[in-house]
Write a protein that holds these residues in place. Structure first.
Motif, short mmCIF file in Angstrom:
data_model
loop_
_atom_site.label_atom_id
_atom_site.label_comp_id
_atom_site.label_asym_id
_atom_site.label_seq_id
_atom_site.Cartn_x
_atom_site.Cartn_y
_atom_site.Cartn_z
N PRO A 1 0.81 -1.22 0.00
CA PRO A 1 0.00 0.00 0.00
C PRO A 1 0.85 1.27 0.00
O PRO A 1 0.46 2.27 -0.59
CB PRO A 1 -0.81 -0.11 1.30
N GLU A 2 2.01 1.23 0.65
CA GLU A 2 2.89 2.41 0.67
C GLU A 2 3.38 2.74 -0.74
O GLU A 2 3.46 3.89 -1.13
CB GLU A 2 4.08 2.20 1.61
N GLU A 3 3.73 1.70 -1.51
CA GLU A 3 4.21 1.92 -2.87
C GLU A 3 3.09 2.47 -3.75
O GLU A 3 3.32 3.33 -4.59
CB GLU A 3 4.75 0.62 -3.46
N VAL A 4 1.87 1.98 -3.53
CA VAL A 4 0.74 2.46 -4.31
C VAL A 4 0.49 3.93 -4.00
O VAL A 4 0.28 4.74 -4.89
CB VAL A 4 -0.52 1.61 -4.04
N ARG A 5 0.55 4.29 -2.71
CA ARG A 5 0.32 5.67 -2.31
C ARG A 5 1.36 6.60 -2.91
O ARG A 5 1.06 7.74 -3.25
CB ARG A 5 0.35 5.81 -0.79
N GLU A 6 2.60 6.12 -3.05
CA GLU A 6 3.64 6.95 -3.64
C GLU A 6 3.33 7.27 -5.09
O GLU A 6 3.75 8.29 -5.62
CB GLU A 6 5.00 6.25 -3.54
N ASP B 1 -4.51 6.96 4.48
CA ASP B 1 -4.06 8.27 3.96
C ASP B 1 -4.49 8.52 2.52
O ASP B 1 -4.85 9.63 2.16
CB ASP B 1 -2.55 8.40 4.08
N SER B 2 -4.46 7.48 1.68
CA SER B 2 -4.84 7.68 0.28
C SER B 2 -6.31 8.10 0.17
O SER B 2 -6.66 8.94 -0.66
CB SER B 2 -4.59 6.41 -0.53
N ILE B 3 -7.15 7.55 1.02
CA ILE B 3 -8.57 7.90 1.01
C ILE B 3 -8.76 9.32 1.57
O ILE B 3 -9.55 10.10 1.05
CB ILE B 3 -9.40 6.86 1.77
N ASN C 1 -14.88 10.55 -7.32
CA ASN C 1 -15.84 9.74 -6.57
C ASN C 1 -15.74 8.27 -6.95
O ASN C 1 -15.81 7.40 -6.08
CB ASN C 1 -17.27 10.26 -6.78
N ALA C 2 -15.57 7.99 -8.23
CA ALA C 2 -15.40 6.61 -8.68
C ALA C 2 -14.12 6.01 -8.10
O ALA C 2 -14.09 4.85 -7.66
CB ALA C 2 -15.39 6.54 -10.21
N ASN C 3 -13.06 6.81 -8.08
CA ASN C 3 -11.79 6.34 -7.53
C ASN C 3 -11.92 6.10 -6.02
O ASN C 3 -11.34 5.16 -5.49
CB ASN C 3 -10.68 7.36 -7.81
N LEU C 4 -12.71 6.94 -5.34
CA LEU C 4 -12.93 6.75 -3.92
C LEU C 4 -13.61 5.41 -3.64
O LEU C 4 -13.19 4.67 -2.75
CB LEU C 4 -13.78 7.90 -3.35
N ILE C 5 -14.61 5.10 -4.41
CA ILE C 5 -15.31 3.82 -4.24
C ILE C 5 -14.34 2.66 -4.46
O ILE C 5 -14.31 1.70 -3.69
CB ILE C 5 -16.52 3.73 -5.20
N ASP D 1 -10.76 -1.66 -2.39
CA ASP D 1 -9.42 -2.22 -2.43
C ASP D 1 -8.73 -2.25 -1.07
O ASP D 1 -7.92 -3.12 -0.81
CB ASP D 1 -8.53 -1.45 -3.42
N ASN D 2 -9.05 -1.27 -0.23
CA ASN D 2 -8.44 -1.22 1.10
C ASN D 2 -9.17 -2.07 2.12
O ASN D 2 -8.76 -2.11 3.28
CB ASN D 2 -8.37 0.24 1.60
#
Length: 147
Positions: free
Chosen positions: A27-32, A62-64, A121-125, A130-131
């Protein structure tokens, strides 16, 4: 944060595509791979009076949190553009052609902002799924997105 037509939506799409292809990444790599940039005005407005304190205190990943803040900023920009449109429409000092040109420009910007908001909004869903958020966390995220 100012959203120029097309570019932010394309960046958001690329970010989602990177996330989709990040199957074995942490998840850290994805957030980067996600980056949200605010203008100076956006940063100063964001810092005012704990505007996003409820998001920061939510306990969500954090990404959310960053995506929720971006959604709020997009909503604020949409409201600003709508107010500008109303002001131009009620301005009797402008000739018809000037008014038309200004309205067309603002309507184009408004359409781009609405598209970016829909994508966010779509990305939030997707991020919430995913999380693996709990039902309570999903309700919290949804209520923060609506506020």
């Amino acid at each position: 944060m100012r959203i120029e037509s097309g570019a932010p939506l394309a960046n958001l799409v690329r970010g989602v595509q990177r996330q989709n292809s990040a199957g074995e990444r942490s998840p850290e790599e994805v957030r980067e791979g996600l980056r949200i940039s605010l203008s100076e005005l956006g940063r100063s407005l964001s810092a005012k009076a704990g505007k996003n304190q409820d998001i920061d205190d939510s306990g969500l990943p954090d990404s959310i949190k960053q995506l929720l803040k971006m959604i709020r900023e997009l909503k604020a920009q949409i409201a600003e553009k709508q107010a500008q449109i109303e002001a131009i429409m009620s301005d009797q000092s402008l000739d018809a052609e000037t008014k038309r040109q200004q309205l067309e420009g603002l309507q184009t910007e408004l359409a781009s902002l609405n598209s970016a908001l829909t994508a966010a909004n779509a990305n939030l869903i997707k991020l919430m799924r995913d999380n693996g958020l709990s039902d309570e966390q999903m309700m919290t995220a949804a209520s923060l997105a609506m506020a």
